[in-house]
Write an enzyme that holds these catalytic residues in place. Structure first.
Site, PDB file in Angstrom:
ATOM      1  N   TYR A  45      -5.717   2.939  -0.246  1.00  0.00           N
ATOM      2  CA  TYR A  45      -6.067   3.871  -1.327  1.00  0.00           C
ATOM      3  C   TYR A  45      -5.808   5.309  -0.860  1.00  0.00           C
ATOM      4  CZ  TYR A  45      -8.762   5.490  -5.430  1.00  0.00           C
ATOM      5  OH  TYR A  45      -9.159   6.076  -6.616  1.00  0.00           O
ATOM      6  N   SER A  46      -4.571   5.558  -0.485  1.00  0.00           N
ATOM      7  CA  SER A  46      -4.158   6.877  -0.027  1.00  0.00           C
ATOM      8  C   SER A  46      -2.650   6.986  -0.179  1.00  0.00           C
ATOM      9  CB  SER A  46      -4.566   7.098   1.438  1.00  0.00           C
ATOM     10  OG  SER A  46      -3.988   6.122   2.274  1.00  0.00           O
ATOM     11  N   CYS A  65      -3.729  13.655 -11.575  1.00  0.00           N
ATOM     12  CA  CYS A  65      -3.516  13.731 -10.129  1.00  0.00           C
ATOM     13  C   CYS A  65      -2.034  13.713  -9.776  1.00  0.00           C
ATOM     14  CB  CYS A  65      -4.258  12.604  -9.422  1.00  0.00           C
ATOM     15  SG  CYS A  65      -6.039  12.893  -9.296  1.00  0.00           S
ATOM     16  N   GLY A 121     -13.425   6.600   8.084  1.00  0.00           N
ATOM     17  CA  GLY A 121     -13.167   6.320   6.677  1.00  0.00           C
ATOM     18  C   GLY A 121     -12.186   5.173   6.556  1.00  0.00           C
ATOM     19  N   CYS A 122     -12.572   4.011   7.069  1.00  0.00           N
ATOM     20  CA  CYS A 122     -11.631   2.892   7.256  1.00  0.00           C
ATOM     21  C   CYS A 122     -11.328   2.115   5.983  1.00  0.00           C
ATOM     22  CB  CYS A 122     -12.162   1.943   8.322  1.00  0.00           C
ATOM     23  SG  CYS A 122     -13.737   1.153   7.897  1.00  0.00           S
ATOM     24  N   GLY A 128     -10.200  -1.714   5.495  1.00  0.00           N
ATOM     25  CA  GLY A 128      -9.794  -2.216   6.804  1.00  0.00           C
ATOM     26  C   GLY A 128      -8.317  -2.366   7.047  1.00  0.00           C
TER      27      GLY A 128
END
Length: 412
Positions: A143-144, A366, A182-183, A186
Site C-alpha cells: 500500500y505504497s 491523490c 510501519g510494516c 508484511g
C-alpha cells in the site's frame, strides 16, 4: 447572497477551460474561456454553496460523498483537474487563504501524534478491512508507491521492482538484522527474509495488518526469521544493521520529525543503512487537505524536503542518496482505482454508496496531486558513516551476477 458570492468567486477563478454550474434554484451558468478542460457540477442546496465559499476543500469532498454535489458523467478527474489547472488554491479569496494559513500554523497541535493518538489514526484507515485492501492492491499488498521501470508494466511487477530497488539501496546481506517501521501486511519483511536471508523485526499499529501479516509469515514458514509486532517505533531499543520505512513517515506528523530521525539514528548500527520512503512536496510547506485529514488520514502530513532536512541533520545522519520518484505514485494510484472499480459489486456487499464515493474521490484527487501539483515520493538513504555505501549509484544497476565484494572494493 451565497449564490452571488459563489458566482463572483467562480468568475474570477475559472480562467482556462470551462466549468458549468447548475445552481439550487435551477440557474445554469458557465465559467471560463472555453476549450481545454471541461466539467459540469450540480449543487443541491444553498448550505453547500456557502460551504464551497468558506471551506471549499472540505465541502467539495463532503458534498460529493453525500450526493449534494453531483458531477456530470461522474467525471471527478475532469473537475479536479480543471480546478488544479486554474490554481484555485493560490487564487482563493483572502478568507479561505487565511484559514489555510491558520491550519498550517496550528500543524504542531493538529499533528501532535502521541502513541495513543497514532494508534487511533492508524485504525481509522488501515483497520477498515483486509478484504477491502486485497481487492485493489497487488498480490503482495503493498500500500505504497510502486516503482515503474516502464509505465506499461503491471502493478505486481512494479511493486516487486520497488522492493528490489529498496533492497539494493539497503545492501542486504544474509543474517542481517532489519527493522521495518510501519510494516503493513508484511510484504517487505517477507521479501527481505525470503529472498535476501535477512532477520526482520516489523512494527505496526494496525491490528488487522498484524494479524494478516503474521498469518502470511506462518504460511511461508518464516517464523524464525520474521518477528511482526504491534508496537510503536518509539518504544524500540534494539540495534539493527538496516532500517526500512515505506509510507509511514507521512503519519509521523511535523512535530515528531526530530524524534523520528533521532530514533532511526539511535537504532542504526555504526555500519548500518536506513532507507526512508515517503510522499513529499517538491515545493514549499503547505497545509494538508482538510478533507483528507478528516476522512482518510487523520494526523497525516505530507512534508516538504525543507522540513525533513533539518531533522535528518540534527540526528547526525549522513544523507548518502536522495531520489525523487516522479509520476510513479500517479501510475500506482490509477491502478488502484481501476482495480477498485472492477470490484464495485463486491465492495457494495459491505459498504454503502457514500463510502464508495469517498474512496473513489480519495484515489482520484491523490493521483491528480502527483500529476498536477508538487507532490512526489522521496527516498532517503541514510547512514552513520559517509562510506557506508559505494560513492556512485552504479551498484544499483549492476549485473546481479557481479560479486558484492567487487562492488565494495571498487568504491573504497
Amino acid at each position: 447572497m451565497w449564490e452571488r458570492i459563489f458566482d463572483r468567486v467562480m468568475s474570477r477563478l475559472v480562467q482556462t477551460g470551462e466549468l458549468t454550474v447548475n445552481y439550487p434554484d435551477g440557474t445554469r451558468r458557465r465559467y471560463g474561456a472555453g476549450g481545454g478542460d471541461r466539467a459540469e457540477v450540480s449543487i443541491t442546496d444553498t448550505t453547500t454553496l456557502r460551504g464551497l465559499v468558506l471551506r471549499p476543500d472540505l465541502t467539495m469532498g463532503e458534498g460529493y460523498m453525500d450526493g449534494r454535489i453531483t458531477i456530470a458523467h461522474d467525471n471527478i478527474e475532469g473537475l479536479i483537474r480543471l480546478i488544479l489547472r486554474n490554481r484555485f488554491r493560490e487564487a482563493m479569496p483572502l478568507w479561505v487563504r487565511m484559514v489555510a494559513r491558520a491550519r498550517f500554523r496550528l500543524g504542531h497541535l493538529i499533528q501532535r501524534n502521541s502513541p495513543v493518538r497514532s494508534k487511533a489514526n492508524v485504525a481509522h484507515h488501515y483497520d477498515l478491512s483486509n478484504d477491502l485492501y486485497q481487492l485493489f492492491l497487488d498480490r503482495d499488498m503493498q500500500y505504497s508507491c510502486a516503482y515503474f521501470t516502464d509505465p506499461t508494466v503491471s502493478l505486481d511487477e512494479a511493486q516487486e521492482a520497488k522492493k528490489a530497488h529498496i533492497a539494493a539501496k539497503l545492501r542486504i546481506e544474509p543474517g542481517m538484522r532489519v527493522l521495518d517501521i510501519g510494516c503493513g501486511w508484511g510484504g517487505m519483511a517477507l521479501t527481505l527474509a525470503r529472498d535476501y536471508g535477512a532477520r526482520v523485526v516489523g512494527v505496526t499499529l494496525s491490528e488487522n495488518q498484524l494479524a494478516l501479516g503474521r498469518a502470511r509469515v506462518a504460511e511461508q514458514g518464516l517464523e524464525q526469521q520474521i518477528d511482526l509486532r504491534l508496537q510503536d517505533y518509539r518504544n524500540l531499543a534494539e540495534p539493527f544493521d538496516r532500517i526500512v520505512s515505506v509510507g509511514m513517515l507521512e503519519h509521523v506528523g511535523l512535530p515528531h520529525y526530530g524524534e523520528y530521525f533521532s530514533k532511526v539514528s539511535d537504532l542504526l548500527s555504526q555500519d548500518g543503512i536506513a532507507l526512508i520512503h515517503t510522499i513529499g512536496r517538491t515545493g514549499p510547506p503547505a497545509a494538508q487537505s482538510e478533507w483528507i485529514n478528516r476522512y482518510i488520514f487523520p494526523g497525516g502530513y505530507v512534508p516538504a524536503m525543507s522540513e525533513l532536512a533539518p531533522a535528518i541533520e540534527r540526528a547526525g545522519l549522513w544523507t548518502c542518496d536522495t531520489e525523487v520518484l516522479r509520476l510513479h505514485y500517479a501510475y500506482t494510484l490509477r491502478h488502484w482505482l481501476q482495480r477498485f472499480d472492477a470490484h464495485l459489486d463486491t465492495v457494495r456487499a459491505t459498504y454503502d454508496d457514500r463510502f464508495i464515493r469517498m474512496w473513489r474521490y480519495y484515489l482520484t484527487i491523490c493521483y491528480l496531486a502527483f500529476e498536477e501539483q508538487d507532490q512526489a515520493v522521496f527516498q532517503f538513504q541514510l547512514a552513520q558513516r559517509r562510506d557506508a555505501v559505494p560513492i556512485t549509484r552504479d551498484y544499483l544497476y549492476a549485473d546481479d551476477s557481479a560479486p558484492r565484494a567487487m562492488t565494495d572494493t571498487a568504491a573504497q
